[in-house]
Design an enzyme around this catalytic site. Structure first.
Site, mmCIF file in Angstrom:
data_model
loop_
_atom_site.group_PDB
_atom_site.id
_atom_site.type_symbol
_atom_site.label_atom_id
_atom_site.label_comp_id
_atom_site.label_asym_id
_atom_site.label_seq_id
_atom_site.Cartn_x
_atom_site.Cartn_y
_atom_site.Cartn_z
ATOM 1 N N ASP A 146 0.872 -1.157 0.000
ATOM 2 C CA ASP A 146 0.000 0.000 0.000
ATOM 3 C C ASP A 146 0.920 1.220 0.000
ATOM 4 O O ASP A 146 2.142 1.089 0.170
ATOM 5 C CB ASP A 146 -0.888 -0.033 1.251
ATOM 6 C CG ASP A 146 -1.845 1.141 1.334
ATOM 7 O OD1 ASP A 146 -2.283 1.622 0.279
ATOM 8 O OD2 ASP A 146 -2.144 1.574 2.456
ATOM 9 N N ASP A 162 -0.048 4.883 1.487
ATOM 10 C CA ASP A 162 -0.173 5.728 2.679
ATOM 11 C C ASP A 162 0.060 4.930 3.952
ATOM 12 O O ASP A 162 -0.548 3.888 4.177
ATOM 13 C CB ASP A 162 -1.571 6.363 2.722
ATOM 14 C CG ASP A 162 -1.794 7.294 1.547
ATOM 15 O OD1 ASP A 162 -1.000 8.231 1.375
ATOM 16 O OD2 ASP A 162 -2.767 7.074 0.793
#
Length: 587
Positions: free
Chosen positions: A137, A139
């Site tokens: 991912d 963030d």
């Protein structure tokens, strides 16, 4: 061996106290005389389990191997059943004082066995030797943000409430409170209450807040007919309040400003005696927070001031470079737009960051990406121009938008346990991958560093060691039902309750630790252990291990098991010499 067992070993060396230990069985159940094995109470069984574990490991059975004779039995009986109320009181406090003395003597030893916050912890056995493909991912996995971003999100969402939803102008007086909430909390949408719930769906009393103020325990118990939250009222699989569920669970780090804003607006309405509908408030705050992301307000603010909002120093570049040089395949699946990711990765890794990744997917719409087969991939250029052609292959150097995991698996063939995906959101990033697709999963939990550092302090070690010792005393001494004994036990229970509150406040004055509700795991912790094979404070922890390393979960005895094996600790967790192909990263 547990701290409790360690100091019990010391108590065994005291003959008088050992005689009194035997007398405990006299009071609750008969002593073990001859070859007759009487039925013991559960408390007696648990206490003796720890004693026997100690004896096996430390005193080679010299004490418990000696069955108490008539003389010792008589002396033990004098210590309990024949004793006056004052004698019982004195005897119980002598046990208490000796236990506390032995506990305090252990503090320096236990404090030396501190935990390394840069450790990778395992819920499930996993070998890096088997991992060929690494997914990420963006963030709070590749990019970490400063607290300034939370303040920014709070302020923008608050202003949206005022300007677009016509909330009172005086709400501008409220500012973001950095240490007020922790993630993993539940919010009762209909009652406007924020709270912490444990793995068994029980509310932790003392952690229920309406607005910025705690709700008295009696009021909580009255509202919920106790402390248990039924399954049908809990949040749905992804932590949302939908399909009749009245609870919303806040699982990602971006939710901290949302919880803050909910509490502040609730606080304003209560202070000014304004009658309001809690459901409408929740939906309005949710919409305002959503606008901060969806309308790109947050993205533009971060891009304009990278140094203020992005925390550089998590060694993301070093991790990616290490994986690349070892020939690992890498991919990125994020909900963020490409322009935002590109500028952030240029800042963190460098302009050549895309050379490290085999596949880059943006605006994926997780968790829908993992379940919805209807959305096809679409190519997007560096300038945001969308292509309309059908995607037959996911190519390195190109950027793709949306899509779904089933198409991803078909086009890449990257299936099963050879894939390891990292993310910070236990539901949106990890749950479907481990439950439906067999990928290995790694959770990024930035809060780990702070909590481990707290647990390594002498204050925390002292509190927890004595808390365990005191709990053990209460558990076993409760069998003495005479008024004098019960009065002493009640004093111990009050002390225990005060200490439990202290251990909560050390982490967070309002809600305590992210991982525990007093002694039970939190609901967050339960989901973490189910959906993440491994977890760590940041990706930089990978630098401490080579690619042949196997992570082993600690074998903790179940409640019905005897703790006869040595307590295991994750490799590298204790601060002792740690062999690795890389130098251990220390803070």
């Amino acid at each position: 061996m547990t701290p409790l067992s360690l100091y019990l070993c010391s108590l065994l060396k005291n003959k008088k106290l050992f005689i009194c230990y035997n007398s405990l069985h006299t009071y609750g159940t008969p002593l073990h005389l001859g070859n007759r094995a009487p039925r013991k109470t559960r408390a007696a069984q648990l206490w003796e389990r720890d004693f026997r574990a100690v004896v096996r490991g430390r005193v080679s059975g010299q004490v418990l191997a000696q069955q108490p004779g008539a003389k010792n039995y008589g002396e033990a009986t004098m210590c309990t059943s024949s004793a006056s109320g004052q004698d019982m009181t004195n005897w119980l406090w002598s046990i208490y004082n000796e236990t506390k003395k032995q506990t305090e003597a252990l503090i320096p030893v236990i404090s030396k066995n501190s935990v390394n916050p840069n450790t990778i912890f395992a819920n499930n056995e996993m070998s890096l030797h088997d991992i060929e493909i690494y997914g990420f991912d963006y963030d709070y996995t590749l990019a970490f943000y400063s607290r300034h971003l939370h303040t920014l999100i709070f302020n923008i969402a608050r202003d949206i409430l005022i300007q677009e939803h016509r909330y009172p102008e005086d709400l501008r007086k409220y500012e973001y409170i950095p240490n007020f909430v922790v993630r993993g909390l539940h919010y009762d949408v209909q009652k406007a209450l924020l709270m912490k719930i444990d793995a068994f769906h029980y509310i932790q009393l003392g952690t229920v807040y309406r607005g910025l103020h705690p709700v008295p325990d009696k009021e909580v118990i009255a509202m919920y007919d106790g402390c248990h939250v039924p399954l049908e009222n809990m949040s749905d699989f992804y932590g949302k309040s939908s399909h009749g569920h009245t609870m919303k669970q806040f699982m990602d780090i971006f939710s901290l400003p949302e919880m803050n804003l909910l509490c502040c607006v609730n606080d304003y309405f209560m202070k000014h005696n304004i009658d309001y509908e809690p459901v409408h408030l929740y939906k309005d705050v949710k919409a305002a927070i959503g606008d901060v992301h969806v309308k790109g307000i947050m993205y533009r603010a971060v891009e304009a001031d990278m140094e203020n909002y992005i925390s550089y120093g998590e060694q993301t570049h070093a991790v990616l470079k290490k994986l690349y040089e070892d020939g690992k395949k890498m991919f990125l699946i994020t909900n963020s737009p490409f322009d935002f990711v590109d500028r952030g990765m240029n800042y963190i890794v460098g302009k050549d960051w895309r050379d490290l990744f085999d596949i880059v997917i943006v605006q994926a719409d997780k968790p829908g990406f993992f379940n919805d087969r209807r959305k096809p991939f679409r190519r997007v250029t560096d300038k945001g121009v969308l292509h309309w052609d059908r995607i037959h292959k996911l190519e390195k150097g190109k950027i793709y938008k949306q899509g779904n995991l089933y198409e991803f698996l078909r086009l890449t063939g990257w299936r099963g346990s050879k894939v390891l995906y990292f993310g910070d959101h236990i539901y949106s990033d990890l749950a479907d991958l481990t439950l439906k697709h067999g990928w290995r999963t790694g959770a990024i939990i930035p809060e780990l560093r702070k909590e481990i550092k707290i647990m390594n302090t002498e204050q925390y070690v002292h509190l927890m060691t004595w808390l365990q010792g005191l709990t053990g005393l209460i558990e076993h001494m409760q069998v003495h039902r005479d008024p004098a004994s019960q009065a002493v036990v009640q004093e111990w229970i009050k002390e225990r309750e005060a200490m439990r509150s202290q251990t909560k406040d050390i982490f967070n004055s309002q809600f305590g630790s992210l991982f525990r509700t007093y002694h039970n795991p939190t609901y967050f912790s339960r989901r973490l252990s189910r959906f993440a094979d491994i977890y760590m404070a940041s990706l930089s922890c990978l630098l401490n291990y080579d690619f042949q390393h196997t992570f082993f979960p600690r074998r903790t005895p179940l409640q019905h098991e005897s703790p006869f094996w040595p307590e295991q600790t994750s490799a590298g967790a204790l601060k002792m010499p740690f062999i690795s192909h890389r130098t251990t990263t220390e803070e």
